[in-house]
Design an enzyme around this catalytic site. Structure first.
Site, short mmCIF file in Angstrom:
data_model
loop_
_atom_site.label_atom_id
_atom_site.label_comp_id
_atom_site.label_asym_id
_atom_site.label_seq_id
_atom_site.Cartn_x
_atom_site.Cartn_y
_atom_site.Cartn_z
N GLU A 1 1.95 -8.77 6.50
CA GLU A 1 2.00 -7.59 5.64
C GLU A 1 3.43 -7.26 5.21
O GLU A 1 3.66 -6.79 4.10
CB GLU A 1 1.39 -6.41 6.39
CG GLU A 1 1.37 -5.10 5.62
CD GLU A 1 0.68 -4.00 6.40
OE1 GLU A 1 0.64 -2.87 5.89
OE2 GLU A 1 0.19 -4.25 7.54
N ASP B 1 5.73 -0.28 12.87
CA ASP B 1 4.54 -0.83 12.20
C ASP B 1 4.76 -2.28 11.78
O ASP B 1 4.90 -2.56 10.59
CB ASP B 1 4.19 0.03 10.99
CG ASP B 1 2.86 -0.36 10.35
OD1 ASP B 1 2.09 -1.10 10.98
OD2 ASP B 1 2.60 0.07 9.22
N GLU C 1 -3.49 8.09 10.37
CA GLU C 1 -3.63 7.82 8.93
C GLU C 1 -4.94 8.40 8.38
O GLU C 1 -5.62 7.78 7.57
CB GLU C 1 -3.54 6.32 8.65
CG GLU C 1 -2.20 5.73 9.03
CD GLU C 1 -2.08 4.25 8.70
OE1 GLU C 1 -1.03 3.85 8.16
OE2 GLU C 1 -3.03 3.50 8.98
#
Length: 699
Positions: free
Chosen positions: A402, A374, A301
């Protein structure tokens, strides 16, 4: 007169106890969630009377029983037993029970292990080390809090993993990445001069569930944490946490030699770079002798890493390992999400790391997410757990939700993590076995909210993480019951409702968000709400469309030999269980297969009808959670009851939104009618697409 004097004495003693409890426990008189599972509410009935009759007295003997951990254990037992009701006794010395602390009596290898040994008139807590003595004290209190008689507690425990670590994604300015419980708990601005009491209460909570390591900053790391200016701040925290058995770790920015060191490179094979890291490590250890080490996110990332210089992950990790030497550990994250790899994103970590097996230094641990993508609501276990036998590995899970409704939705993650820990890797054991020499890390869900985690039930995820890292064989029901008893009530009627609620909650979220192996369908950037229609972002794997691949012919990601062949990364025996879409566990069907909308599922329904059925099942489960909680008002204090009631109302509303928006989009793709009797979406697809959330947290 004698009876009156005794009554006066008893009242005075009780008042002193209440005053003491008020000062020793923050907000003890208010049920706002601050006390977590450490409320130690007074025992009632036979259990309470038995404890009062024994009136236990705590003593310490031999070895280093006056060491820091032993002193904390002694104080914890004094305070918490009094809170549980033992301090109200009027027993004579001859009838009192003794709790003997025998700590630090040897140089045994496992200084975190402990035994609780019943004796003729009391019991003994024995541990080779200081931390083990404290863990034993908390374990005893946990047993007593659940109504177990003091004299019947007998335990012999040691941790299954050496590192049981919380990873905080906190930035120096107080922002928390993917944080849904307020600002950071770390006040870097006022450290080192001011140490907030919250830091001590945090350490106490961690010690109570066996957490022994904390990474204090974001994996997207600021180089500030490696500067001389931050050393006194880190030292103050490390000193405060040391008695609780907690070692401090720092996320290290790989490019720090260039960013703050005055070098023009961060090449791990450059001798100047290697010397810079060695000097930095020496400076840290001069201030913090038991500094744990570095956590590193590299070449993922956009973060810098060794691949920027044509080097491997092993080159980078081993350079840092050499700088630490035998003093500490490098934890190297296997989450790689590069801009150049055009294959299946779920394959990247295995492709980059499996060839490096056996090439990492002994003090390097590879930290691997529970699934290959993820932290999605459900993923198959990561194939790297079945590979790399010559590399120490660590399981990374995410306590902050999340992708599971932020801190708003009730989603207890113990069952999710147990799925991963108990998954057979096909390499002679399960995931828990593969990380036994490394550990388990949890991305923290802790923030500045008074209740620490944003909702009371999210405390259960912090609790479950610690308990599973200590003993991955523990059952989800056992952990949920422990937490519920200590946090709310020991009442059997309450537990008969709230424990099943907890155990069923994660599956409810899977059903209304990502049923049957779907994944990564959330809104981009903020990750809030459904957005399966997003297909036009710059990089393919940023788009939900990349993951569901829905078209007129069907839906799902083909990861068999006819597709990306990600299935081949698993051991043959494991891959075999997922290769046949007709026979496999349908919770992973669309993760591994692209199937037609009229594919016949194991229920006898078409895939389309089965999808709608699961969305409806998820919404019904959310509504049931709300109804069940509302039936428990008599067992819960008003403040915590009202807070959770409000959140469950949000969950029902958002479960319906997820269901309706998803179905509306799938219908725009497949053109199919809903099954008979199914409720149509409340709005058209254009309505859902137009929604925006600039104020969503965690961005």
């Amino acid at each position: 007169m004698m009876r009156e004097r005794c009554l006066v004495n008893r009242i005075a003693a009780t008042c002193c106890l209440l005053v003491s409890a008020f000062w020793l426990t923050p907000a003890a008189s208010a049920e706002d969630g601050y006390d977590l599972w450490l409320r130690h509410a007074p025992l009632t009935g036979e259990s309470g009377q038995a404890l009062r009759d024994l009136a236990p007295v705590i003593t310490s003997v031999s070895g280093q029983s006056n060491g820091p951990g032993a002193k904390l254990a002694y104080a914890e037992l004094q305070r918490s037993l009094a809170s549980l009701g033992a301090g109200e006794a009027n027993a004579g010395e001859a009838t009192r029970a003794s709790i003997v602390l025998q700590c630090g009596h040897s140089n045994g290898a496992d200084r975190e292990a402990f035994r609780i040994v019943p004796e003729q008139r009391g019991l003994r807590i024995v541990s080779p080390g200081q931390a083990g003595c404290l863990y034993g004290a908390f374990a005893l209190l946990r047993e007593i809090s659940q109504g177990k008689p003091l004299m019947s507690v007998a335990l012999d425990e040691h941790p299954a993993m050496p590192l049981r670590m919380l990873n905080h994604w906190d930035d120096p300015d107080g922002h928390v990445e993917r944080g849904y419980a307020g600002r950071s708990i770390f006040d870097w601005w006022h450290l080192p001069e001011l140490l907030d009491q919250r830091m001590i209460d945090y350490a106490r909570a961690n010690a109570s569930i066996g957490i022994n390591a904390v990474v204090v900053n974001n994996v997207n790391a600021s180089p500030l944490f490696l500067t001389d200016r931050y050393l006194p701040k880190l030292k103050r925290l490390a000193d405060a946490w040391r008695p609780y058995g907690i070692r401090l770790f720092v996320s290290a920015r790989f490019s720090a030699p260039r960013d703050i060191g005055g070098l023009d490179t961060a090449d791990p094979l450059d001798p100047h770079v290697r010397n810079w890291w060695k000097a930095r490590a020496d400076s840290i250890y001069a201030e913090i002798p038991d500094f744990g080490g570095f956590l590193v996110k590299a070449n993922s990332e956009g973060q810098p890493g060794p691949q920027d210089y044509g080097r491997t992950h092993a080159d980078g990790a081993n350079m840092l390992a050499a700088a630490l030497g035998g003093r500490g550990t490098v934890i190297w994250r296997a989450f790689v999400y590069s801009a150049e790899d055009e294959t299946d994103r779920a394959k990247q970590a295995y492709a980059e790391f499996e060839p490096l097996d056996g090439k990492f230094a002994p003090n390097v641990i590879l930290q691997i997410k529970n699934g290959p993508l993820d932290f999605q609501p459900r993923e198959p276990f990561h194939p790297l757990f079945g590979a790399m036998p010559g590399t120490r590995k660590m399981l990374e899970v995410q306590a902050t939700k999340e992708y599971l409704g932020f801190a708003s939705h009730l989603a207890i993650l113990g069952p999710m993590w147990t799925e991963a820990l108990q998954a057979d890797t096909g390499a002679g054991g399960n995931v828990a076995d593969s990380v036994a020499s490394g550990g388990m890390a949890g991305v923290a869900n802790i923030g500045s909210d008074r209740n620490w985690t944003g909702s009371i039930f999210d405390q259960a995820n912090w609790y479950a993480f610690g308990r599973l890292a200590w003993d991955p064989a523990l059952g989800s029901e056992e952990i949920a019951r422990e937490w519920a008893v200590q946090t709310f009530s020991v009442d059997p009627q309450f537990l008969s409702i709230v424990v099943p609620m907890m155990l069923e909650s994660r599956q409810a979220v899977v059903d209304y968000m990502t049923p049957m192996g779907l994944a990564h369908l959330m809104g981009t950037d903020h990750h809030y709400g459904p957005a399966p229609w997003v297909c036009d972002l710059e990089r393919p794997e940023w788009n939900p469309c990349y993951y569901h691949r829905a078209d007129k012919s069907g839906i799902g990601f083909d990861r068999t030999a006819t597709g990306s062949n990600a299935l081949s990364q698993y051991a043959p025996a494991i891959a075999k269980a997922w290769i046949d879409p007709h026979a496999m566990d349908e919770d992973y069907l669309l993760w591994f297969h692209h199937v037609a909308w009229d594919f016949e599922t194991q229920s006898g329904r078409t895939l389309w009808h089965e999808l709608v059925s699961r969305y409806d099942r998820g919404v019904a489960a959310a509504e049931k959670l709300r109804e069940e909680w509302n039936s428990l008002e008599q067992f819960v204090d008003p403040e915590r009851f009202a807070a959770e009631r409000a959140l469950l109302a949000i969950q029902v509303k958002e479960a319906i939104w997820w269901r309706d928006a998803s179905i509306a989009y799938w219908q725009s793709i497949n053109g199919l009618d809903l099954p008979a009797g199914a409720r149509p979406p409340a709005h058209d697809l254009a309505y859902y697409k137009a929604l925006s959330f600039p104020e969503a947290p965690g961005q």
